[in-house]
Design a protein around this motif. Structure first.
Motif, PDB file in Angstrom:
ATOM      1  N   MET A  89       6.597  -8.185  56.682  1.00 56.26           N
ATOM      2  CA  MET A  89       5.620  -9.148  56.168  1.00 56.26           C
ATOM      3  C   MET A  89       6.216 -10.546  56.220  1.00 56.26           C
ATOM      4  N   GLY A  90       5.431 -11.478  56.780  1.00 56.90           N
ATOM      5  CA  GLY A  90       5.909 -12.844  56.852  1.00 56.90           C
ATOM      6  C   GLY A  90       4.859 -13.772  57.416  1.00 56.90           C
ATOM      7  N   SER A  91       5.270 -14.976  57.646  1.00 56.72           N
ATOM      8  CA  SER A  91       4.362 -15.996  58.157  1.00 56.72           C
ATOM      9  C   SER A  91       4.713 -16.299  59.607  1.00 56.72           C
ATOM     10  N   ALA A  92       3.717 -16.270  60.482  1.00 55.83           N
ATOM     11  CA  ALA A  92       3.891 -16.629  61.882  1.00 55.83           C
ATOM     12  C   ALA A  92       2.846 -17.685  62.217  1.00 55.83           C
ATOM     13  N   ASN A  93       3.306 -18.861  62.640  1.00 58.87           N
ATOM     14  CA  ASN A  93       2.429 -20.003  62.909  1.00 58.87           C
ATOM     15  C   ASN A  93       1.533 -20.306  61.717  1.00 58.87           C
ATOM     16  N   SER A  94       2.119 -20.324  60.542  1.00 56.24           N
ATOM     17  CA  SER A  94       1.447 -20.667  59.272  1.00 56.24           C
ATOM     18  C   SER A  94       0.372 -19.688  58.831  1.00 56.24           C
ATOM     19  N   ASP A  95       0.331 -18.494  59.409  1.00 56.44           N
ATOM     20  CA  ASP A  95      -0.603 -17.452  58.984  1.00 56.44           C
ATOM     21  C   ASP A  95       0.187 -16.222  58.557  1.00 56.44           C
ATOM     22  N   PHE A  96      -0.196 -15.624  57.424  1.00 51.99           N
ATOM     23  CA  PHE A  96       0.457 -14.413  56.932  1.00 51.99           C
ATOM     24  C   PHE A  96       0.189 -13.254  57.895  1.00 51.99           C
ATOM     25  N   ALA A  97       1.219 -12.454  58.159  1.00 53.25           N
ATOM     26  CA  ALA A  97       1.083 -11.324  59.086  1.00 53.25           C
ATOM     27  C   ALA A  97       1.869 -10.130  58.577  1.00 53.25           C
ATOM     28  N   ILE A  98       1.364  -8.945  58.886  1.00 57.25           N
ATOM     29  CA  ILE A  98       2.043  -7.690  58.567  1.00 57.25           C
ATOM     30  C   ILE A  98       2.141  -6.871  59.851  1.00 57.25           C
ATOM     31  N   MET A  99       3.334  -6.339  60.131  1.00 56.23           N
ATOM     32  CA  MET A  99       3.549  -5.482  61.304  1.00 56.23           C
ATOM     33  C   MET A  99       4.155  -4.164  60.855  1.00 56.23           C
ATOM     34  N   PRO A 100       3.694  -3.039  61.423  1.00 52.90           N
ATOM     35  CA  PRO A 100       4.365  -1.766  61.152  1.00 52.90           C
ATOM     36  C   PRO A 100       5.656  -1.686  61.965  1.00 52.90           C
ATOM     37  N   LYS A 101       6.643  -0.984  61.429  1.00 52.75           N
ATOM     38  CA  LYS A 101       7.931  -0.849  62.117  1.00 52.75           C
ATOM     39  C   LYS A 101       8.420   0.583  61.996  1.00 52.75           C
ATOM     40  N   LEU A 102       8.858   1.157  63.111  1.00 47.56           N
ATOM     41  CA  LEU A 102       9.508   2.465  63.147  1.00 47.56           C
ATOM     42  C   LEU A 102      10.944   2.261  63.594  1.00 47.56           C
ATOM     43  N   GLN A 103      11.865   3.047  63.033  1.00 44.87           N
ATOM     44  CA  GLN A 103      13.265   2.894  63.415  1.00 44.87           C
ATOM     45  C   GLN A 103      14.000   4.216  63.389  1.00 44.87           C
ATOM     46  N   ALA A 104      15.047   4.282  64.198  1.00 49.79           N
ATOM     47  CA  ALA A 104      15.931   5.443  64.242  1.00 49.79           C
ATOM     48  C   ALA A 104      17.360   4.925  64.354  1.00 49.79           C
ATOM     49  N   SER A 155       2.450  -9.121  74.025  1.00 53.46           N
ATOM     50  CA  SER A 155       2.111  -9.106  72.604  1.00 53.46           C
ATOM     51  C   SER A 155       2.633 -10.353  71.905  1.00 53.46           C
ATOM     52  N   LYS A 156       1.767 -10.959  71.123  1.00 54.41           N
ATOM     53  CA  LYS A 156       2.140 -12.114  70.309  1.00 54.41           C
ATOM     54  C   LYS A 156       1.603 -11.893  68.906  1.00 54.41           C
ATOM     55  N   LEU A 157       2.285 -12.485  67.932  1.00 56.85           N
ATOM     56  CA  LEU A 157       1.872 -12.403  66.539  1.00 56.85           C
ATOM     57  C   LEU A 157       1.377 -13.777  66.117  1.00 56.85           C
ATOM     58  N   ASN A 158       0.087 -13.899  65.925  1.00 59.13           N
ATOM     59  CA  ASN A 158      -0.544 -15.195  65.601  1.00 59.13           C
ATOM     60  C   ASN A 158      -0.142 -16.279  66.600  1.00 59.13           C
ATOM     61  N   GLY A 159      -0.051 -15.903  67.882  1.00 60.79           N
ATOM     62  CA  GLY A 159       0.306 -16.849  68.930  1.00 60.79           C
ATOM     63  C   GLY A 159       1.791 -17.048  69.124  1.00 60.79           C
ATOM     64  N   LYS A 160       2.638 -16.408  68.318  1.00 58.20           N
ATOM     65  CA  LYS A 160       4.097 -16.553  68.391  1.00 58.20           C
ATOM     66  C   LYS A 160       4.690 -15.354  69.117  1.00 58.20           C
ATOM     67  N   GLU A 161       5.479 -15.619  70.167  1.00 54.86           N
ATOM     68  CA  GLU A 161       6.128 -14.539  70.903  1.00 54.86           C
ATOM     69  C   GLU A 161       7.368 -14.082  70.142  1.00 54.86           C
ATOM     70  N   LEU A 162       7.516 -12.785  69.977  1.00 57.94           N
ATOM     71  CA  LEU A 162       8.638 -12.227  69.219  1.00 57.94           C
ATOM     72  C   LEU A 162       9.625 -11.578  70.183  1.00 57.94           C
ATOM     73  N   LYS A 163      10.509 -12.378  70.751  1.00 59.96           N
ATOM     74  CA  LYS A 163      11.565 -11.845  71.606  1.00 59.96           C
ATOM     75  C   LYS A 163      12.838 -12.596  71.310  1.00 59.96           C
TER      76      LYS A 163
END
Length: 160
Positions: free
Chosen positions: A63-78, A132-140
Motif C-alpha cells: 500500500m502506498g502512493s504512486a503519482n499522488s494517488d493511493f494504490a494497493i497491489m497484491p504480492k506473492l513471495q517465496a 504494467s504501470k501503477l497510476n502511470g508510474k513504471e515499477l522497475k
C-alpha cells in the motif's frame, strides 16, 4: 498468472509433505521501495525440517502512493533461508536469504539476510510485467525490502 499457479502448486505440495516438515504461521509488516515507497502487510507460512534450510511462502498487500494517488497491489513471495553452521546455536541467529516476489506489475528476484527468520533485509531488481504501470508510474529497477515477521504462536502466548 504463471507465477501465481506456481505458488499455489508449492503451497499444495507443502501441505502434502506436512508430516515431514513443521509449518509455522507468521504475520509480516514491512517497508518496500520499488521506485515508490510502500507499506506491506500480510502473512507467511514457514516450512522447516531442520534449522539449516527453511522455506517460506507468503502473500501480502503493498500500500502506498504512486503519482499522488493511493494504490494497493497484491504480492506473492517465496524464500529459502540458508545457514549450514553445525553444532553452534548462536550462528543460527542469522540466515542468508534468496527468493523472489511478484505482483501484478513486476517480478523481482532478491537476496539478503535475516536475523532469526524474523527481521529481513533484502534487495533485488524488479522486472516489469509487460507494460504494467501503477497510476502511470513504471515499477522497475532497484527493489529493497525491510520486513518484520511475527510468529502467530508468539502473539498467542503474549495475549494469554
Amino acid at each position: 498468472m504463471r507465477s501465481a499457479i506456481t505458488i499455489l502448486f508449492l503451497f499444495f505440495v507443502g501441505t502434502l509433505v506436512k508430516a515431514q516438515y513443521t509449518v509455522h504461521k507468521m504475520i509480516n509488516v514491512g517497508y518496500v521501495y520499488q521506485n515508490q515507497s510502500f507499506g506491506e502487510v500480510g502473512g507467511k507460512l514457514m516450512f522447516l525440517k531442520n534449522d539449516d534450510v527453511i522455506y517460506r511462502l507468503g502473500a501480502s498487500a503493498l500500500m502506498g502512493s504512486a503519482n499522488s494517488d493511493f494504490a494497493i497491489m497484491p504480492k506473492l513471495q517465496a524464500d529459502v533461508l540458508l545457514n549450514f553452521e553445525k553444532n553452534v546455536d548462536f550462528y543460527h541467529s542469522y540466515y542468508f536469504l534468496a527468493g523472489f516476489e511478484t505482483t501484478n506489475k513486476y517480478l523481482a528476484p532478491k537476496i539478503g539476510v535475516t536475523l532469526f527468520g524474523i527481521l529481513d533485509l533484502t534487495g533485488g531488481y524488479a522486472f516489469p510485467i509487460a507494460d504494467s504501470k501503477l497510476n502511470g508510474k513504471e515499477l522497475k529497477g532497484l527493489n529493497v525490502n525491510f520486513t518484520l515477521n511475527i510468529p502467530t504462536a508468539f502473539l498467542h502466548d503474549m495475549l494469554k
